[in-house]
Design a protein around this motif. Sequence first.
Motif, PDB file in Angstrom:
ATOM      1  N   SER A  41       0.814  -1.209   0.000  1.00 32.10           N
ATOM      2  CA  SER A  41       0.000   0.000   0.000  1.00 32.10           C
ATOM      3  C   SER A  41       0.853   1.267   0.000  1.00 32.10           C
ATOM      4  O   SER A  41       0.450   2.284  -0.550  1.00 32.10           O
ATOM      5  CB  SER A  41      -0.926   0.022   1.214  1.00 32.10           C
ATOM      6  N   THR A  42       2.025   1.219   0.633  1.00 34.21           N
ATOM      7  CA  THR A  42       2.842   2.430   0.777  1.00 34.21           C
ATOM      8  C   THR A  42       4.324   2.114   0.625  1.00 34.21           C
ATOM      9  O   THR A  42       4.796   1.089   1.127  1.00 34.21           O
ATOM     10  CB  THR A  42       2.618   3.051   2.186  1.00 34.21           C
ATOM     11  N   LEU A  43       5.034   2.999  -0.053  1.00 36.42           N
ATOM     12  CA  LEU A  43       6.495   2.904  -0.130  1.00 36.42           C
ATOM     13  C   LEU A  43       7.127   4.011   0.698  1.00 36.42           C
ATOM     14  O   LEU A  43       6.724   5.164   0.586  1.00 36.42           O
ATOM     15  CB  LEU A  43       6.983   3.105  -1.572  1.00 36.42           C
ATOM     16  N   LEU A  44       8.079   3.651   1.502  1.00 32.21           N
ATOM     17  CA  LEU A  44       8.944   4.663   2.113  1.00 32.21           C
ATOM     18  C   LEU A  44      10.087   4.879   1.131  1.00 32.21           C
ATOM     19  O   LEU A  44      10.868   3.962   0.862  1.00 32.21           O
ATOM     20  CB  LEU A  44       9.470   4.193   3.476  1.00 32.21           C
ATOM     21  N   VAL A  45      10.137   6.055   0.537  1.00 34.61           N
ATOM     22  CA  VAL A  45      11.144   6.350  -0.486  1.00 34.61           C
ATOM     23  C   VAL A  45      12.286   7.137   0.169  1.00 34.61           C
ATOM     24  O   VAL A  45      12.091   8.255   0.646  1.00 34.61           O
ATOM     25  CB  VAL A  45      10.510   7.142  -1.650  1.00 34.61           C
TER      26      VAL A  45
END
Length: 332
Positions: free
Chosen positions: A121-125
């Motif tokens: 659901s989410t990427l920590l970039v």
Amino acid sequence: MHVNHHEFVIKRLASGGLITNYYCTSRCRHCLYACSPNWEKKYIDLETTEKNLRKIKSLGCRSIHIGGGEPFLNPDGLKMVLETAESVGVRIEYVETNSSWFKDRGSACRILLSLKEKGLSTLLVSMSPFHNEHIPFWKVKGVMEACHVAGIGVFPWIREFYDEITGLGDETTHTLPEYEDRYGPDYMRRLPSRYWIHFGGRAVKTFVNVFGTRPLEEILSDGRRGCTELLDVSHFHFDLFGNYIPGLCAGLAIDGNDLGQPLSRQEYPILYTLFERGVAGLYELATEQYGFKAASGYMSKCHLCLEIRRYLALSVKIDSMELRPLPFYENI
Ligand code: SF4
Ligand code: SF4
């Protein structure tokens, strides 16, 4: 001297992550886990993923993040981890990435959509001058755009650096000396107040050159208290070898199977020494039993601890399940 006679036991886990691999495209100078391209290309397998996640859940933690190394270097492995998390019932808050895998928007969207199907659901970039020494910023921007197209959330870590990195140019990588030239000679010195850096692993090596050392005697007299940091469960990690990393003390390991009950003093002599007598206890053990010769100063107790452990692991070559994974010490 403060001696703590409690048993060492981790009964509950609060918040943490799973390290799928230690190999990485980069060799960031602040990397706590000493990841680099020199590690063997080993990714977590199904059995270890399941075992780690079941243990995490049994100790009361129901959501974690995935990090590395760079988890996207094996998209099929990452899919397997997402699927396994789903089947075990552990939610994945986000997956970390350094964006090195980005080639173009089309292929990135395909990869992201196939992972979204499995629950991503989410990427920590990652976004920092340390990362930018190895990865040009156009790739990072490319991943963020692809996330937008694919309907995946982005958690830039940290956005504050966006303009500084852009200011040096997106096309190529930029060294930390370039940042200092452009943004001031105290750039490195100011970084820890702007960005969460834990002074362990490779970060110690980097920042000892910035902040200097304190005399050994001072470190030892401050370091007589047992390290309760080892019990901290607010930022825990499990790795692909089934190790639990206590606190943020990278390079120390507890077999994941041993969590939930008091650790055996016979099996974990180094941990118990640190837990009860602090770094001064480890120093006494290493000098008296293994001939450790200290330098005149260290940046912190954790710096001394790391150097002693590195000596025990690489020079004395003691065969200890507590000093794991071994390549950590080779890759600092
Ligand atoms: S900080 Fe991240 S990108 Fe940098 S070497 Fe470590 S794992 Fe790789
Ligand atoms: S001295 Fe060693 S055991 Fe204690 S907090 Fe630092 S790294 Fe961890």
